[in-house]
Design a protein around this motif. Structure first.
Motif, PDB file in Angstrom:
ATOM      1  N   ASP A  60      56.392  41.024  31.112  1.00  0.00           N
ATOM      2  CA  ASP A  60      54.956  41.308  31.136  1.00  0.00           C
ATOM      3  C   ASP A  60      54.558  42.210  32.300  1.00  0.00           C
ATOM      4  N   GLY A  61      55.538  42.636  33.104  1.00  0.00           N
ATOM      5  CA  GLY A  61      55.256  43.563  34.186  1.00  0.00           C
ATOM      6  C   GLY A  61      54.942  42.923  35.521  1.00  0.00           C
ATOM      7  N   ALA A  62      55.161  41.610  35.645  1.00  0.00           N
ATOM      8  CA  ALA A  62      54.888  40.932  36.906  1.00  0.00           C
ATOM      9  C   ALA A  62      55.976  41.244  37.931  1.00  0.00           C
ATOM     10  N   THR A  63      55.608  41.193  39.197  1.00  0.00           N
ATOM     11  CA  THR A  63      56.556  41.340  40.294  1.00  0.00           C
ATOM     12  C   THR A  63      56.815  39.967  40.895  1.00  0.00           C
ATOM     13  N   ILE A  64      58.039  39.467  40.754  1.00  0.00           N
ATOM     14  CA  ILE A  64      58.383  38.143  41.262  1.00  0.00           C
ATOM     15  C   ILE A  64      58.553  38.220  42.784  1.00  0.00           C
ATOM     16  N   ALA A 120      60.291  21.072  38.507  1.00  0.00           N
ATOM     17  CA  ALA A 120      59.321  22.113  38.138  1.00  0.00           C
ATOM     18  C   ALA A 120      59.874  23.464  38.547  1.00  0.00           C
ATOM     19  N   ALA A 121      59.591  24.460  37.729  1.00  0.00           N
ATOM     20  CA  ALA A 121      59.875  25.841  38.119  1.00  0.00           C
ATOM     21  C   ALA A 121      58.699  26.312  38.954  1.00  0.00           C
ATOM     22  N   SER A 122      58.965  26.715  40.184  1.00  0.00           N
ATOM     23  CA  SER A 122      57.931  27.245  41.071  1.00  0.00           C
ATOM     24  C   SER A 122      58.105  28.757  41.136  1.00  0.00           C
ATOM     25  N   VAL A 123      57.078  29.488  40.702  1.00  0.00           N
ATOM     26  CA  VAL A 123      57.168  30.947  40.657  1.00  0.00           C
ATOM     27  C   VAL A 123      55.921  31.541  41.303  1.00  0.00           C
ATOM     28  N   ARG A 124      56.152  32.410  42.247  1.00  0.00           N
ATOM     29  CA  ARG A 124      55.067  33.150  42.882  1.00  0.00           C
ATOM     30  C   ARG A 124      55.244  34.621  42.529  1.00  0.00           C
ATOM     31  N   TYR A 125      54.168  35.240  42.038  1.00  0.00           N
ATOM     32  CA  TYR A 125      54.307  36.616  41.566  1.00  0.00           C
ATOM     33  C   TYR A 125      52.993  37.372  41.676  1.00  0.00           C
ATOM     34  N   ARG A 126      53.091  38.692  41.562  1.00  0.00           N
ATOM     35  CA  ARG A 126      51.923  39.565  41.527  1.00  0.00           C
ATOM     36  C   ARG A 126      51.808  40.186  40.148  1.00  0.00           C
ATOM     37  N   GLN A 127      50.562  40.383  39.734  1.00  0.00           N
ATOM     38  CA  GLN A 127      50.314  40.949  38.410  1.00  0.00           C
ATOM     39  C   GLN A 127      49.042  41.781  38.464  1.00  0.00           C
ATOM     40  N   ARG A 128      49.024  42.870  37.725  1.00  0.00           N
ATOM     41  CA  ARG A 128      47.832  43.723  37.716  1.00  0.00           C
ATOM     42  C   ARG A 128      46.678  43.001  37.047  1.00  0.00           C
ATOM     43  N   GLY A 129      45.483  43.258  37.588  1.00  0.00           N
ATOM     44  CA  GLY A 129      44.288  42.614  37.057  1.00  0.00           C
ATOM     45  C   GLY A 129      43.924  41.390  37.880  1.00  0.00           C
ATOM     46  N   THR A 130      42.626  41.109  37.956  1.00  0.00           N
ATOM     47  CA  THR A 130      42.139  39.963  38.713  1.00  0.00           C
ATOM     48  C   THR A 130      41.144  39.188  37.868  1.00  0.00           C
ATOM     49  N   HIS A 143      40.045  46.960  38.792  1.00  0.00           N
ATOM     50  CA  HIS A 143      40.681  45.676  39.042  1.00  0.00           C
ATOM     51  C   HIS A 143      41.865  45.867  39.979  1.00  0.00           C
ATOM     52  N   GLN A 144      42.070  44.893  40.831  1.00  0.00           N
ATOM     53  CA  GLN A 144      43.171  44.924  41.770  1.00  0.00           C
ATOM     54  C   GLN A 144      44.320  44.053  41.244  1.00  0.00           C
ATOM     55  N   GLU A 145      45.325  43.870  42.086  1.00  0.00           N
ATOM     56  CA  GLU A 145      46.400  42.944  41.765  1.00  0.00           C
ATOM     57  C   GLU A 145      45.985  41.521  42.117  1.00  0.00           C
ATOM     58  N   SER A 146      46.449  40.583  41.325  1.00  0.00           N
ATOM     59  CA  SER A 146      46.304  39.172  41.655  1.00  0.00           C
ATOM     60  C   SER A 146      47.640  38.650  42.166  1.00  0.00           C
ATOM     61  N   GLU A 147      47.555  37.647  43.023  1.00  0.00           N
ATOM     62  CA  GLU A 147      48.757  36.935  43.432  1.00  0.00           C
ATOM     63  C   GLU A 147      48.647  35.524  42.874  1.00  0.00           C
ATOM     64  N   ILE A 148      49.714  35.059  42.242  1.00  0.00           N
ATOM     65  CA  ILE A 148      49.673  33.820  41.461  1.00  0.00           C
ATOM     66  C   ILE A 148      50.826  32.922  41.862  1.00  0.00           C
ATOM     67  N   LEU A 149      50.528  31.639  42.012  1.00  0.00           N
ATOM     68  CA  LEU A 149      51.563  30.618  42.173  1.00  0.00           C
ATOM     69  C   LEU A 149      51.497  29.714  40.953  1.00  0.00           C
ATOM     70  N   GLU A 150      52.642  29.470  40.344  1.00  0.00           N
ATOM     71  CA  GLU A 150      52.678  28.699  39.101  1.00  0.00           C
ATOM     72  C   GLU A 150      53.783  27.649  39.168  1.00  0.00           C
TER      73      GLU A 150
END
Length: 211
Positions: free
Chosen positions: A105-109, A122-132, A150-157
């Protein structure tokens, strides 16, 4: 493999910080301080967001869940998806496919691991993705009008698995001024995970026929 530290103090802070939210048109239910999924598979304590926060359904063809958001460009998301591991391990059936899907999906891990939580692995994944979650910046077009960018979002999942259901809990930070504050994502998502409970009853296994 590291262990996620979720102290009783963090849980107490979560339970004390519930905010009023707008629930218009919601399929799931907010009962007292908890959101209860329409499938009855999970419930979660309503996260401490700004007083004008909104809770709405999160729906895709293969997933259902809930999304909490406020005007400070913050989101908490939970979704569930029926998943058959087919005899694969957690790493093979959940962790690795999650990373592959994000990259597709184009995310940066930024960081990923398998962690131990109150709910098991649990799988812990932190990544950046376009759009906020919200528009955070405006840019001037050549004709003098303003275009919203829109900027990049930073996400922890965190991605969990139990009794044929995959659950994902995410915190989305969309404010570019805070995007490099490493501690902020865990400080938000770990208490949210502490307030999450799987309520689905395991399916009973039929007894083997007598010989």
């Amino acid at each position: 493999m590291r262990r996620t530290a979720l102290s009783s103090l963090i849980l107490a802070a979560l339970l004390a910080g519930c905010s009023a939210v707008n629930t218009d048109g919601l399929v799931g239910n907010v009962r007292r301080e908890y959101y209860v999924s329409p499938t009855g598979n999970f419930k979660v304590h309503v996260p401490p967001l700004h007083e004008d926060a909104t809770v709405r359904d999160y729906s895709r063809p293969d997933r259902s869940g809930v999304l909490f958001e406020d005007t400070y460009c913050r989101q908490y998301v939970i979704w569930e998806e029926p998943t058959d591991l087919g005899g694969l391990s957690f790493e093979e059936g959940i962790y690795r496919p999650a990373l592959e899907a994000l990259k597709y999906d184009g995310a940066t891990i930024i960081d990923s691991d398998i962690v131990e939580t109150l709910h098991g692995q649990a799988a812990s994944v932190r990544y950046r993705q376009r759009g906020t979650p919200c528009v955070t910046q405006s840019a001037e077009r050549h004709d003098g009008s303003m275009a919203q960018a829109h900027q990049e979002s930073e996400i922890l999942e965190y991605i969990l698995y139990k009794d044929g259901i995959k659950y994902a809990l995410s915190y989305v930070l969309g404010d570019p001024r805070n995007i490099h504050q490493d501690a902020s994502l865990n400080k938000k998502l770990d208490p949210f995970l502490a307030g999450f409970e799987i309520t689905r009853e395991p399916e009973e296994t039929a007894p083997a026929p007598a010989e």
